[in-house]
Design an enzyme around this catalytic site. Structure first.
Site, mmCIF file in Angstrom:
data_model
loop_
_atom_site.group_PDB
_atom_site.id
_atom_site.type_symbol
_atom_site.label_atom_id
_atom_site.label_comp_id
_atom_site.label_asym_id
_atom_site.label_seq_id
_atom_site.Cartn_x
_atom_site.Cartn_y
_atom_site.Cartn_z
ATOM 1 N N ARG A 225 0.676 -1.280 -0.077
ATOM 2 C CA ARG A 225 0.046 0.012 -0.017
ATOM 3 C C ARG A 225 0.850 1.277 0.122
ATOM 4 O O ARG A 225 2.068 1.293 0.267
ATOM 5 C CB ARG A 225 -1.041 -0.054 1.070
ATOM 6 C CG ARG A 225 -0.278 -0.074 2.624
ATOM 7 C CD ARG A 225 0.173 1.773 3.138
ATOM 8 N NE ARG A 225 0.620 1.468 4.246
ATOM 9 C CZ ARG A 225 2.078 2.032 4.246
ATOM 10 N NH1 ARG A 225 2.897 2.196 3.207
ATOM 11 N NH2 ARG A 225 2.834 1.756 5.504
ATOM 12 N N GLU B 112 -0.969 11.734 7.232
ATOM 13 C CA GLU B 112 0.452 11.212 8.005
ATOM 14 C C GLU B 112 0.608 11.290 9.362
ATOM 15 O O GLU B 112 0.378 12.834 9.709
ATOM 16 C CB GLU B 112 1.491 11.630 7.160
ATOM 17 C CG GLU B 112 2.668 10.620 6.761
ATOM 18 C CD GLU B 112 2.263 9.409 6.112
ATOM 19 O OE1 GLU B 112 2.014 8.406 6.712
ATOM 20 O OE2 GLU B 112 2.001 9.723 4.869
ATOM 21 N N HIS B 113 0.604 10.700 10.129
ATOM 22 C CA HIS B 113 1.202 10.870 11.724
ATOM 23 C C HIS B 113 -0.114 11.197 12.314
ATOM 24 O O HIS B 113 -0.492 12.113 13.107
ATOM 25 C CB HIS B 113 2.119 11.722 11.953
ATOM 26 C CG HIS B 113 3.629 11.258 11.745
ATOM 27 N ND1 HIS B 113 4.279 10.448 12.517
ATOM 28 C CD2 HIS B 113 4.038 11.372 10.505
ATOM 29 C CE1 HIS B 113 5.379 10.087 11.786
ATOM 30 N NE2 HIS B 113 5.700 10.720 10.818
ATOM 31 N N GLY C 179 10.932 -3.883 3.291
ATOM 32 C CA GLY C 179 11.468 -2.601 4.019
ATOM 33 C C GLY C 179 11.601 -1.228 3.255
ATOM 34 O O GLY C 179 12.259 -0.489 3.618
ATOM 35 N N GLY D 220 8.831 0.655 3.123
ATOM 36 C CA GLY D 220 7.776 1.657 3.491
ATOM 37 C C GLY D 220 6.527 1.481 2.531
ATOM 38 O O GLY D 220 5.482 2.052 2.858
ATOM 39 N N SER E 237 4.644 -1.436 2.841
ATOM 40 C CA SER E 237 4.316 -2.497 3.754
ATOM 41 C C SER E 237 3.938 -3.996 3.145
ATOM 42 O O SER E 237 3.109 -4.607 3.150
ATOM 43 C CB SER E 237 2.738 -2.132 4.037
ATOM 44 O OG SER E 237 2.385 -2.615 5.294
ATOM 45 N N SER E 238 5.477 -4.199 2.926
ATOM 46 C CA SER E 238 5.451 -5.827 2.298
ATOM 47 C C SER E 238 5.184 -6.771 3.713
ATOM 48 O O SER E 238 4.721 -7.822 3.479
ATOM 49 C CB SER E 238 7.084 -6.192 2.360
ATOM 50 O OG SER E 238 7.858 -6.017 3.268
ATOM 51 N N ASP F 181 -2.042 -0.627 7.529
ATOM 52 C CA ASP F 181 -1.505 -1.475 6.539
ATOM 53 C C ASP F 181 -2.446 -2.730 6.271
ATOM 54 O O ASP F 181 -2.582 -3.088 5.335
ATOM 55 C CB ASP F 181 -0.164 -1.897 7.114
ATOM 56 C CG ASP F 181 0.689 -0.675 7.134
ATOM 57 O OD1 ASP F 181 0.265 0.715 6.954
ATOM 58 O OD2 ASP F 181 1.900 -0.966 7.603
ATOM 59 N N TYR G 89 10.212 9.144 16.573
ATOM 60 C CA TYR G 89 8.696 8.832 16.387
ATOM 61 C C TYR G 89 8.151 8.738 17.866
ATOM 62 O O TYR G 89 6.973 9.260 18.017
ATOM 63 C CB TYR G 89 8.600 7.479 15.678
ATOM 64 C CG TYR G 89 7.233 6.763 15.621
ATOM 65 C CD1 TYR G 89 6.380 7.179 14.844
ATOM 66 C CD2 TYR G 89 7.049 5.754 16.752
ATOM 67 C CE1 TYR G 89 5.153 6.674 14.517
ATOM 68 C CE2 TYR G 89 5.623 5.266 16.653
ATOM 69 C CZ TYR G 89 4.739 5.704 15.768
ATOM 70 O OH TYR G 89 3.573 5.182 15.708
HETATM 71 P P1 ADP Z 1 7.735 -2.834 4.980
HETATM 72 O O1 ADP Z 1 6.546 -3.228 5.602
HETATM 73 O O2 ADP Z 1 7.849 -1.244 4.812
HETATM 74 O O3 ADP Z 1 8.157 -3.494 3.777
HETATM 75 P P2 ADP Z 1 8.909 -3.914 7.526
HETATM 76 O O4 ADP Z 1 10.121 -3.545 7.866
HETATM 77 O O5 ADP Z 1 7.740 -3.624 8.365
HETATM 78 O O6 ADP Z 1 9.003 -3.108 6.122
HETATM 79 O O7 ADP Z 1 8.842 -5.470 6.929
HETATM 80 C C1 ADP Z 1 9.829 -6.078 6.165
HETATM 81 C C2 ADP Z 1 10.269 -7.214 6.810
HETATM 82 O O8 ADP Z 1 8.972 -8.202 6.486
HETATM 83 C C3 ADP Z 1 11.314 -7.964 6.051
HETATM 84 O O9 ADP Z 1 12.482 -7.656 6.584
HETATM 85 C C4 ADP Z 1 11.098 -9.556 6.235
HETATM 86 O O10 ADP Z 1 11.282 -9.800 7.721
HETATM 87 C C5 ADP Z 1 9.353 -9.351 6.288
HETATM 88 N N1 ADP Z 1 9.177 -9.931 4.572
HETATM 89 C C6 ADP Z 1 8.092 -9.126 4.022
HETATM 90 N N2 ADP Z 1 7.843 -9.702 2.801
HETATM 91 C C7 ADP Z 1 8.699 -10.870 2.913
HETATM 92 C C8 ADP Z 1 8.988 -11.881 1.927
HETATM 93 N N3 ADP Z 1 8.481 -11.911 0.512
HETATM 94 N N4 ADP Z 1 9.795 -12.922 2.225
HETATM 95 C C9 ADP Z 1 10.605 -12.699 3.345
HETATM 96 N N5 ADP Z 1 10.363 -11.912 4.404
HETATM 97 C C10 ADP Z 1 9.493 -11.047 4.065
HETATM 98 MG MG MG Z 2 5.948 -2.842 7.553
#
Ligand code: ADP
Ligand code: MG
Length: 391
Positions: free
Chosen positions: A31, A37-38, A128, A130, A132-133, A178, A228
């Site tokens: 997303r 924001e905030h 990582g 931002g 929201s993986s 998220d 933060y």
């Molecule tokens: P963001 O949500 O902004 O991408 P975060 O630090 O909150 O950053 O989340 C990233 C973390 O989520 C990665 O360091 C990993 O631990 C985990 N992660 C997300 N997607 C995957 C993936 N496809 N495979 C393995 N780990 C993942």
């Molecule tokens: Mg995250």
């Protein structure tokens, strides 16, 4: 790659790892927050959009019905095993598999039994960055478990289960935005989310002539978490002076009247939050009306308030916003702002779809010239939330 192609690709990778095809495939998007924001921890509004970047998870029953879950990811070499015959526990802090493990734990805690399975994960959401993986991974896992168990959770419950996974297993005290958008996003819509009541409203954005351009500055300044915490404390202190429980209940007039009863820095923090909550609901209305110049102005106002009142921007984010502003509506940019917590990360710009290629080139070149850093850019229309690709 389209979502369906991404599903096929992940299925192929599953087959390479396990020697046979998957039975279930689920996906959930990352997303970008368009405005607001905030505001989340001040019980205000946010206006995120699901992006055309997804985490896909493919799975099949474990061999011989073994009660264990094998988690593999194309983004991480470390395969992880979970024994379902014992009480679930988080892995060591920082282990990637905590995100899916926490979701498994959430299902079990709700009395939904799980059988063993093998899984392969792949994501086009940058990790990582931002976008929201982490929520995409949680929500994709929850969607997979829904397909597997035949138990469908209510959207709010599903999003909260995923948030809890991030709190309790990953150890990250995130808000609700998220997971809500990754579950509830809908194609051609943004999601106006009230972080106090948790009520949501889909905001149509069906005009194909505009899109969101996400520009990653590719810098991350390491003041993040300490700053933060300070902002949160300053907001709470300002609310206290105003005699309210959160800045959601404050008005610009009340703040002005209390100005000489608080430090300047506290005043400016509160001014950002109060203004930003108002801009967010205004932007939702302007989007419903397809008033793109107005949306763009609200995005710039948001950025300048984050820069000057909230002090969470940085030279790289400011550089992108000034480049975008210099290009202007004639060149295809209506507005631009930093998005996410700040001190680096991404900006989001509202742009004309037919200008995207030219803009991508121009913004990359100008940013590189100004900062010596290479940006990463991609465009997205509002995407759909989590889906089952194969059941
Ligand atoms: P963001 O949500 O902004 O991408 P975060 O630090 O909150 O950053 O989340 C990233 C973390 O989520 C990665 O360091 C990993 O631990 C985990 N992660 C997300 N997607 C995957 C993936 N496809 N495979 C393995 N780990 C993942
Ligand atoms: Mg995250």
């Amino acid at each position: 790659m389209t979502l369906s192609e991404l599903g096929h690709f992940t299925a192929d990778q599953f087959a390479k790892a396990y020697g046979h095809g998957p039975r279930w495939i689920a996906a959930a998007p990352g997303r970008v927050n368009v405005i607001g924001e905030h505001t989340d921890y001040n019980e205000g509004f946010v206006l995120p959009m699901a992006i055309e970047r997804y985490t896909v998870i493919a799975a099949a029953p474990a061999a011989a019905g073994a009660p264990r879950v094998q988690l593999r990811s194309l983004e991480n070499d470390e395969a992880k095993m979970i024994d379902l015959s014992k009480p679930l526990q988080p892995f060591a802090r920082g282990t990637w598999a905590n995100y899916p493990a926490g979701v498994l734990a959430g299902f079990l805690a709700r009395g939904i039994p799980l059988n063993g399975f093998d899984a392969m994960i792949h994501s086009t959401v940058p990790l990582g960055g931002g976008l929201s993986s982490s929520a995409a991974l949680e929500v994709a896992t929850a969607t997979l478990l829904e397909a597997m168990t035949g138990r469908t959770l209510e959207p709010v419950e599903k999003a909260l289960l995923c948030q809890q996974a991030e709190h309790q297993y990953a150890g990250v005290p995130c808000g609700i935005m998220d997971q809500f958008i990754s579950v509830m996003g809908r194609q051609d819509h943004l999601l106006l989310l009230d972080c106090r009541s948790r009520q949501t409203e889909l905001v149509p954005m069906s005009d194909p002539s505009v899109a969101l351009l996400v520009i990653n500055t590719n810098v991350k300044h390491e003041l993040g978490s300490g700053e933060y915490a300070k902002r949160r404390a300053q907001c709470e202190a300002a609310a206290k002076v105003l005699g309210i429980s959160s800045l959601r209940d404050a008005t610009a007039v009340a703040l002005q009247q209390a100005k000489n009863r608080m430090e300047d820095v506290m005043f400016r923090r509160a001014r950002h939050v109060i203004g930003e909550i108002e801009r967010t609901t205004q932007a939702a209305q302007a989007i419903r009306n397809s008033h793109w110049p107005e949306v763009g102005q609200l995005m710039y106002a948001s950025h300048y308030s984050l820069r000057d009142n909230y002090e969470v921007s940085c030279t790289e984010l400011d550089a992108v916003v000034e480049i975008a502003r210099g290009i202007g509506p004639q060149g295809g940019v209506y507005g631009c702002r930093m998005t996410g917590g700040g001190f680096g990360g991404c900006t989001v710009a509202l742009v004309k779809t037919d200008a995207v290629d030219a803009l991508t080139r121009k913004i990359s070149e100008d940013y590189q010239r100004k900062t010596g850093i290479e940006a990463s850019l991609f465009v997205s229309r509002p995407a759909a939330g989590a889906t089952i690709l194969r059941a």
